[in-house]
Design a protein around this motif. Structure first.
Motif, PDB file in Angstrom:
ATOM      1  N   GLN A 148       1.087  -1.084  -0.120  1.00  0.00           N
ATOM      2  CA  GLN A 148       0.068  -0.118   0.179  1.00  0.00           C
ATOM      3  C   GLN A 148       1.290   0.974  -0.066  1.00  0.00           C
ATOM      4  N   GLY A 149       2.465   0.841   0.049  1.00  0.00           N
ATOM      5  CA  GLY A 149       3.246   2.400  -0.280  1.00  0.00           C
ATOM      6  C   GLY A 149       3.711   2.784  -1.302  1.00  0.00           C
ATOM      7  N   ASN A 150       4.843   3.396  -1.459  1.00  0.00           N
ATOM      8  CA  ASN A 150       5.187   4.049  -2.671  1.00  0.00           C
ATOM      9  C   ASN A 150       6.513   3.566  -2.843  1.00  0.00           C
ATOM     10  N   LEU A 151       7.104   2.264  -1.976  1.00  0.00           N
ATOM     11  CA  LEU A 151       7.888   2.237  -1.651  1.00  0.00           C
ATOM     12  C   LEU A 151       8.294   0.383  -1.995  1.00  0.00           C
ATOM     13  N   ASP A 152       8.702  -0.273  -3.019  1.00  0.00           N
ATOM     14  CA  ASP A 152       9.180  -1.363  -3.431  1.00  0.00           C
ATOM     15  C   ASP A 152       9.302  -2.408  -1.554  1.00  0.00           C
ATOM     16  N   GLY A 153       8.712  -3.442  -1.553  1.00  0.00           N
ATOM     17  CA  GLY A 153       8.997  -4.321  -1.126  1.00  0.00           C
ATOM     18  C   GLY A 153       9.671  -5.690  -1.055  1.00  0.00           C
ATOM     19  N   THR A 154      11.041  -6.234  -0.952  1.00  0.00           N
ATOM     20  CA  THR A 154      11.078  -7.376  -0.993  1.00  0.00           C
ATOM     21  C   THR A 154      11.180  -7.903   0.655  1.00  0.00           C
ATOM     22  N   GLY A 155      12.332  -9.324   0.542  1.00  0.00           N
ATOM     23  CA  GLY A 155      12.465 -10.359   1.732  1.00  0.00           C
ATOM     24  C   GLY A 155      11.068 -10.364   2.556  1.00  0.00           C
ATOM     25  N   ILE A 156       9.735 -10.255   1.910  1.00  0.00           N
ATOM     26  CA  ILE A 156       8.460 -10.251   3.030  1.00  0.00           C
ATOM     27  C   ILE A 156       8.405 -11.465   3.201  1.00  0.00           C
ATOM     28  N   GLU A 157       8.807 -12.136   4.062  1.00  0.00           N
ATOM     29  CA  GLU A 157       8.067 -12.906   4.808  1.00  0.00           C
ATOM     30  C   GLU A 157       6.936 -13.645   5.346  1.00  0.00           C
ATOM     31  N   ILE A 158       6.324 -14.384   5.073  1.00  0.00           N
ATOM     32  CA  ILE A 158       4.628 -15.227   5.194  1.00  0.00           C
ATOM     33  C   ILE A 158       4.765 -16.456   6.082  1.00  0.00           C
TER      34      ILE A 158
END
Length: 246
Positions: A51-61
């Motif tokens: 929902q932000g304006n910065l890409d996300g990486t390394g997202i652990e679920i």
């Protein structure tokens, strides 16, 4: 400045403030067979939003597996009682991604099971640790509020942490029983060429309606079927009408 131009002892620099904001919503997958019963599989959708304006990486679920469900999904690994998705996600600003997780319902389970999932770690587009503006990524299931399917509240100011979600399911019980007794009208003593009638009572002991119940009677040597409601099939008697019992 004397000539109307810019004063060169004064300058401005424009800064763009970036926001890192991930959210998660967990729902029951539409392909899950209903009703949910013992030994059946149940699949959940886990949708992750940037929902932000910065890409996300390394997202652990992380999925917090409740008692009564057993992981049945090779894309996930059990770690310390929780299921962790094997592949960290990368989601561009404004995008979303859906993954699934499948469990088998344990034998003997009934009632409501609450299944939670959470974003347990995340990094920015350069792989650096970063704080989410309205939630805290961790693997602690006990420090989040429990508004179902909410992805737009601020968990840092008393609202729901939108990187964490619950999906309750209702496990129904399918339990049939059969009781066979000698009919009270059968003439006694039972003799050659006499007619014997049995009562067959089928009982629904569960909380789920049952349909298409087929009843088979295993006819022993020495008895011959004499009932138009039944048909001999392969040496056994099968009731001509499937039953439905609430």
């Amino acid at each position: 400045n004397n000539g109307g131009g810019d004063e060169d002892d004064h300058d401005v620099d424009v800064l763009e403030v970036k926001e890192f904001d991930l959210a998660l919503r967990k729902t029951l997958n539409s392909g899950t067979q209903m009703p949910i019963l013992n030994n059946r599989d149940v699949t959940f959708d886990i949708e992750v939003f940037n929902q932000g304006n910065l890409d996300g990486t390394g997202i652990e679920i992380t999925d917090y597996v409740p008692a009564g469900l057993t992981l049945n999904d090779a894309a996930w690994t059990m770690v310390g009682g929780n299921a962790v998705y094997n592949t960290d996600l990368s989601i561009a600003a404004g995008a979303n991604q859906t993954i699934t997780i499948t469990f088998t319902v344990d034998d003997g389970v009934s009632g409501t099971l609450d299944n939670y999932a959470e974003i347990s770690d995340a990094k920015d587009e350069n792989g650096n640790d970063i704080d989410d503006i309205d939630s805290t990524d961790d693997n602690n299931n006990d420090n989040d509020t429990l508004d179902n399917d909410v992805i737009d509240e601020d968990g840092t100011n008393g609202g729901d942490e939108d990187d964490h979600d619950i999906e309750p399911i209702e496990v129904r019980v399918f339990d049939l029983a059969l009781i066979k007794t000698l009919n009270a009208g059968t003439y006694q003593p039972i003799a050659n060429n006499g007619t014997i009638t049995y009562d067959i009572r089928v009982v629904n002991q569960g909380n789920e309606d049952a349909t298409l119940i087929e009843v088979t009677d295993y006819v022993p040597a020495g008895l011959t079927l004499a009932d138009g409601n039944w048909t001999m099939v392969g040496g056994n008697a099968v009731y001509n009408t499937d039953l439905s019992i609430a």
